[in-house]
Design a protein around this motif. Structure first.
Motif, PDB file in Angstrom:
ATOM      1  N   HIS A   3       0.825  -1.195   0.000  1.00 30.57           N
ATOM      2  CA  HIS A   3       0.000   0.000   0.000  1.00 30.57           C
ATOM      3  C   HIS A   3       0.865   1.252   0.000  1.00 30.57           C
ATOM      4  O   HIS A   3       1.942   1.268   0.584  1.00 30.57           O
ATOM      5  CB  HIS A   3      -0.909   0.017   1.227  1.00 30.57           C
ATOM      6  CG  HIS A   3      -1.922  -1.070   1.194  1.00 30.57           C
ATOM      7  ND1 HIS A   3      -3.096  -0.966   0.494  1.00 30.57           N
ATOM      8  CD2 HIS A   3      -1.912  -2.301   1.734  1.00 30.57           C
ATOM      9  CE1 HIS A   3      -3.785  -2.093   0.634  1.00 30.57           C
ATOM     10  NE2 HIS A   3      -3.082  -2.919   1.378  1.00 30.57           N
ATOM     11  N   THR A   4       0.348   2.272  -0.663  1.00 27.94           N
ATOM     12  CA  THR A   4       1.032   3.557  -0.682  1.00 27.94           C
ATOM     13  C   THR A   4       0.081   4.612  -0.156  1.00 27.94           C
ATOM     14  O   THR A   4      -1.048   4.733  -0.630  1.00 27.94           O
ATOM     15  CB  THR A   4       1.457   3.916  -2.114  1.00 27.94           C
ATOM     16  OG1 THR A   4       2.278   2.876  -2.614  1.00 27.94           O
ATOM     17  CG2 THR A   4       2.229   5.223  -2.134  1.00 27.94           C
ATOM     18  N   ALA A   5       0.550   5.350   0.826  1.00 25.54           N
ATOM     19  CA  ALA A   5      -0.302   6.368   1.430  1.00 25.54           C
ATOM     20  C   ALA A   5       0.221   7.758   1.092  1.00 25.54           C
ATOM     21  O   ALA A   5       1.407   7.945   0.855  1.00 25.54           O
ATOM     22  CB  ALA A   5      -0.346   6.193   2.942  1.00 25.54           C
ATOM     23  N   THR A  37       3.948   2.335   2.866  1.00 27.91           N
ATOM     24  CA  THR A  37       4.919   3.287   2.332  1.00 27.91           C
ATOM     25  C   THR A  37       4.268   4.657   2.144  1.00 27.91           C
ATOM     26  O   THR A  37       3.134   4.751   1.684  1.00 27.91           O
ATOM     27  CB  THR A  37       5.416   2.788   0.962  1.00 27.91           C
ATOM     28  OG1 THR A  37       5.869   1.447   1.122  1.00 27.91           O
ATOM     29  CG2 THR A  37       6.562   3.653   0.448  1.00 27.91           C
ATOM     30  N   VAL A  38       4.994   5.699   2.468  1.00 29.06           N
ATOM     31  CA  VAL A  38       4.528   7.063   2.219  1.00 29.06           C
ATOM     32  C   VAL A  38       5.475   7.699   1.205  1.00 29.06           C
ATOM     33  O   VAL A  38       6.690   7.711   1.418  1.00 29.06           O
ATOM     34  CB  VAL A  38       4.525   7.900   3.515  1.00 29.06           C
ATOM     35  CG1 VAL A  38       4.033   9.318   3.241  1.00 29.06           C
ATOM     36  CG2 VAL A  38       3.662   7.240   4.577  1.00 29.06           C
ATOM     37  N   ALA A  62      -1.700   7.067  -4.934  1.00 29.02           N
ATOM     38  CA  ALA A  62      -1.763   6.396  -3.629  1.00 29.02           C
ATOM     39  C   ALA A  62      -3.102   5.691  -3.487  1.00 29.02           C
ATOM     40  O   ALA A  62      -4.090   6.105  -4.091  1.00 29.02           O
ATOM     41  CB  ALA A  62      -1.596   7.421  -2.504  1.00 29.02           C
ATOM     42  N   ASP A  63      -3.149   4.628  -2.703  1.00 30.81           N
ATOM     43  CA  ASP A  63      -4.435   3.973  -2.460  1.00 30.81           C
ATOM     44  C   ASP A  63      -4.943   4.216  -1.041  1.00 30.81           C
ATOM     45  O   ASP A  63      -5.984   3.702  -0.656  1.00 30.81           O
ATOM     46  CB  ASP A  63      -4.379   2.476  -2.791  1.00 30.81           C
ATOM     47  CG  ASP A  63      -3.444   1.714  -1.881  1.00 30.81           C
ATOM     48  OD1 ASP A  63      -2.504   2.329  -1.339  1.00 30.81           O
ATOM     49  OD2 ASP A  63      -3.650   0.508  -1.702  1.00 30.81           O
ATOM     50  N   ILE A  64      -4.183   4.999  -0.273  1.00 26.58           N
ATOM     51  CA  ILE A  64      -4.661   5.446   1.038  1.00 26.58           C
ATOM     52  C   ILE A  64      -4.385   6.946   1.124  1.00 26.58           C
ATOM     53  O   ILE A  64      -3.243   7.375   0.953  1.00 26.58           O
ATOM     54  CB  ILE A  64      -3.922   4.725   2.188  1.00 26.58           C
ATOM     55  CG1 ILE A  64      -4.178   3.209   2.136  1.00 26.58           C
ATOM     56  CG2 ILE A  64      -4.337   5.298   3.542  1.00 26.58           C
ATOM     57  CD1 ILE A  64      -3.288   2.400   3.070  1.00 26.58           C
ATOM     58  N   ALA A 171      -4.882  -1.636   9.791  1.00 28.15           N
ATOM     59  CA  ALA A 171      -4.092  -2.842  10.054  1.00 28.15           C
ATOM     60  C   ALA A 171      -4.522  -4.007   9.161  1.00 28.15           C
ATOM     61  O   ALA A 171      -3.690  -4.779   8.695  1.00 28.15           O
ATOM     62  CB  ALA A 171      -4.190  -3.230  11.524  1.00 28.15           C
ATOM     63  N   PHE A 172      -5.830  -4.097   8.902  1.00 26.48           N
ATOM     64  CA  PHE A 172      -6.297  -5.255   8.142  1.00 26.48           C
ATOM     65  C   PHE A 172      -5.926  -5.168   6.664  1.00 26.48           C
ATOM     66  O   PHE A 172      -6.000  -6.151   5.933  1.00 26.48           O
ATOM     67  CB  PHE A 172      -7.814  -5.441   8.321  1.00 26.48           C
ATOM     68  CG  PHE A 172      -8.644  -4.585   7.416  1.00 26.48           C
ATOM     69  CD1 PHE A 172      -9.142  -5.094   6.216  1.00 26.48           C
ATOM     70  CD2 PHE A 172      -8.914  -3.261   7.743  1.00 26.48           C
ATOM     71  CE1 PHE A 172      -9.895  -4.287   5.382  1.00 26.48           C
ATOM     72  CE2 PHE A 172      -9.663  -2.469   6.920  1.00 26.48           C
ATOM     73  CZ  PHE A 172     -10.156  -2.972   5.728  1.00 26.48           C
ATOM     74  N   LEU A 173      -5.498  -3.994   6.214  1.00 31.99           N
ATOM     75  CA  LEU A 173      -5.120  -3.836   4.810  1.00 31.99           C
ATOM     76  C   LEU A 173      -3.707  -4.317   4.506  1.00 31.99           C
ATOM     77  O   LEU A 173      -3.362  -4.542   3.349  1.00 31.99           O
ATOM     78  CB  LEU A 173      -5.181  -2.353   4.405  1.00 31.99           C
ATOM     79  CG  LEU A 173      -6.492  -1.587   4.555  1.00 31.99           C
ATOM     80  CD1 LEU A 173      -6.272  -0.121   4.215  1.00 31.99           C
ATOM     81  CD2 LEU A 173      -7.552  -2.189   3.660  1.00 31.99           C
ATOM     82  N   THR A 174      -2.901  -4.430   5.538  1.00 35.92           N
ATOM     83  CA  THR A 174      -1.464  -4.567   5.274  1.00 35.92           C
ATOM     84  C   THR A 174      -0.955  -5.989   5.441  1.00 35.92           C
ATOM     85  O   THR A 174      -1.510  -6.785   6.181  1.00 35.92           O
ATOM     86  CB  THR A 174      -0.666  -3.677   6.247  1.00 35.92           C
ATOM     87  OG1 THR A 174      -0.937  -4.110   7.572  1.00 35.92           O
ATOM     88  CG2 THR A 174      -1.061  -2.234   6.093  1.00 35.92           C
ATOM     89  N   ASP A 175       0.093  -6.293   4.729  1.00 34.09           N
ATOM     90  CA  ASP A 175       0.837  -7.513   5.010  1.00 34.09           C
ATOM     91  C   ASP A 175       2.313  -7.162   5.004  1.00 34.09           C
ATOM     92  O   ASP A 175       2.759  -6.265   4.321  1.00 34.09           O
ATOM     93  CB  ASP A 175       0.537  -8.597   3.970  1.00 34.09           C
ATOM     94  CG  ASP A 175       0.772  -8.107   2.566  1.00 34.09           C
ATOM     95  OD1 ASP A 175      -0.164  -8.143   1.753  1.00 34.09           O
ATOM     96  OD2 ASP A 175       1.904  -7.659   2.268  1.00 34.09           O
ATOM     97  N   GLY A 176       3.079  -7.878   5.783  1.00 39.07           N
ATOM     98  CA  GLY A 176       4.496  -7.530   5.917  1.00 39.07           C
ATOM     99  C   GLY A 176       4.648  -6.373   6.881  1.00 39.07           C
ATOM    100  O   GLY A 176       3.726  -5.604   7.099  1.00 39.07           O
TER     101      GLY A 176
END
Lengths: 417, 417
Positions: A3-5, A37-38, A62-64, A171-176
């Motif tokens: 994900h990229t914020a 990642t930002v 970005a997706d967030i 939290a539920f969006l991320t892995d790693g």
């Protein structure tokens, strides 16, 4: 999935420089810990068109998207309206939220002004982040694969809402995970640290090593990305060890808050108490020690002796010593520490006397001349510092405090002083 | 001609949240004073491609681009190279700059590591901003009608370089000025301030009036744009007066640094001296007073009495009073202030005793219960505060200090306490 914020702070007060964008720092730290990642922070004013433009750019890369600010009760708080327009949602009135806001005012002994009513308007179908530490609720929704989160602007509220509401949502969006360790250094400059660790810093890609200059100290950050925390820690352990070995005893801690936190920990472990006699630091050492919760276990107090009369009356520094040698001198520093130890009944006492500026003294001591001393009953020592006038009063005071804590740390650990 | 500036801060440490973007605040304040509008701040990491993208966006919407950071001696400092590529310039080596950097190291008793050499590479044909407070020089050039200025990242250096190098460079570009006045308020919350001033805040366009919440106080900013400073001041005078009249004696100053600065000024005017006895604030009041240059004219010193023993030994608080009433009580606060005044020989003395947390005491006092007292020899008074546990230790300590300064200000001005 990675994900990229992107963070968008809304507020003309940021563009005018009235405040710094502390929210971006708070949120970036948290996103980094989540492995998100930002790539960009953006700041826009209280201007719907430019906020809409910034949203357009952000949703492409970005997706967030996390916005801060513009949720307040005043006329220029336009974040919710602008985001709803950009993402095609309506605002909806929530009577229960209004009651919560009214109750918040009542709890703090005030009545709610009517303009706070607009804080109870929220996007249709959003997740509501209620706000127990302020009046502006936050919220989140997902549209076209982009998660949009809105948080209040005041840093205290933003921090609380991010940690307690946004983090669980994300939290539920991320892995790693990304795990970092901060290696804190006092007594060696950034250039020298970097010169010694250059090879690791330039060749490593995961984990990585990067240097940071801080006020009167520096820091090296080791960072690893891995499927889980244990794997990341496994990657970091030998790297942190290598940095410790390369730099030696200037490394005062890893993942610690500050030099005074390390010193407090050492005192607590050994069951020792401390007091402080401060002239030019004027309470800064006591303030930094008592910033730490539980300070009373190790810190008994001290004296701010900003005049010679207080040095004599409270600390028992002989008048003739002050007259002969001057307040900024080694024997006075030692007498201050000894007197403070007696007065406060502590195991150790530190003292500082020096010239923080703007002016030197009439004995030829320049601004930046500071004596720091440590008395432990059976002995004492004093360090003379020439901190230089160039960097200003605040720098000199902070540097003097750092040296006091360094002296304590080295004495408590039996390191060369 | 109206100019629009965009700030681009470069540094992965900003995106990771290791530091806040203080440079943007410093520069924005200065640009505002020059009448240069800022529409966006952007932060990017140490990544040449994303910096290049940000430059592309910025040059389309601004005619002044100011970058901060990425001028350091380490491998990840890529700002100059990336900007030169984007604007079609070469980098050129300056042996004289290298000598200046070497001399800076020598002056501070160090030898220059070889990697600092890249700081002497600068764009061909640029205006060089030499840096007396650090090693990284800044620079500026104009290409395609866009002025690009590069400043170092560490806030202390950035501030100096902006004020001494960038401002003179920019001053000739501008016409018209923006002038602001900050009206500082203690004792009334932002919502209430805004409710009282709502009409002016919503209807005015030039000058304007806007509210800001700050830690434990709030502020209203009046801003005018005019051809010159005198015309702007003419527009602001009646507005500031109106705010003062509407809000009353909670306004403690206009364009002042802080409440303690106002108090120090009042003490100096009256030729009075002060001392402070601090329990839960642990040196914060002394620290804030001695942050001000020239503090020794009004502040004599004080005692940090973090234990009951120090309250008795240094301040003469009777042991039986502490045993009977507890350390967090009105009579102890008053005895601390009286004892401190005697010990330090000051005209006035303040004291603080309370519970900053994390825990309450064994007498049923909750976290956030604080007594602040003021003793002026012929009399004394004490204020009990219930600051609430919710906002944490730092908030309670800061709020207690604010109340001490408010007490002093009101006493010195003869206002109701």
């Amino acid at each position: 999935m990675n994900h990229t914020a992107e963070l968008i702070a809304v507020g003309t007060e940021l563009l005018l420089g009235n405040i710094a964008n502390l929210d971006a720092q708070i949120i970036s730290q948290g996103l980094s810990a989540l492995g998100i990642t930002v790539h960009y922070h953006t700041v826009v004013g209280d201007n719907p068109q430019r906020l809409a433009d910034a949203l357009d750019v952000a949703r492409k890369r970005a997706d967030i998207i996390i916005t801060t600010g513009g949720l307040g009760p005043t006329y220029d708080d336009l974040t919710k309206q602008t985001i709803c327009q950009a993402f095609g949602r309506e605002l909806q009135f929530h009577p229960d939220i209004l009651e919560t806001i009214r109750a918040y005012f009542a709890r703090t002994g005030r009545t709610m002004p009517e303009n706070n009513r607009q804080q109870a308007m929220l996007p249709v179908g959003c997740t509501i982040f209620d706000n127990p530490v302020g009046t502006a609720p936050g919220c989140a929704f997902c549209e076209d694969g982009v998660h949009v989160l809105m948080l209040p602007g005041p840093p205290r509220e933003c921090r609380y809402m991010f940690e307690h509401k946004a983090v669980p949502y994300l939290a539920f969006l991320t892995d790693g995970v990304i795990v970092s360790h901060e290696i804190r250094i006092f007594g060696m400059g950034e250039s020298h640290v970097e010169a010694r660790l250059r090879e690791a810093m330039t060749t490593l890609t995961n984990p990585t090593l990067a240097p940071y200059a801080k006020e009167n100290e520096c820091m090296v950050r080791a960072t690893a990305k891995a499927p889980d925390r244990a794997a990341a820690e496994e990657m970091l352990r030998p790297l942190v060890e290598q940095v410790r070995e390369t730099l030696g005893d200037v490394v005062y801690g890893v993942d610690v808050g500050s030099l005074e936190e390390v010193v407090s920990g050492l005192l607590r472990e050994r069951g020792l108490t401390l007091s402080a006699a401060e002239s030019c630091t004027g309470g800064l050492i006591a303030k930094r020690l008592t910033d730490l919760p539980g300070a009373s276990q190790v810190f008994r107090g001290g004296v701010v002796s900003y005049t010679n009369e207080v040095k004599t009356a409270a600390l028992g520094v002989p008048e003739d010593l002050l007259a002969e040698r001057g307040a900024v001198s080694e024997p006075v520093a030692l007498a201050m520490a000894a007197g403070c130890r007696r007065l406060c009944g502590s195991d150790l006492a530190v003292s500082v006397t020096g010239l923080a500026g703007p002016e030197g003294d009439d004995r030829g001591n320049a601004v930046g001349t500071v004596f720091v001393a440590l008395d432990w009953g059976d002995g004492a020592l004093c360090r003379r510092l020439d901190l230089g006038p160039g960097r200003g009063r605040e720098h000199i005071r902070n540097a003097a405090a750092q040296h006091v804590f360094d002296l304590l740390r080295r004495r408590l650990l039996g390191l060369p002083v």
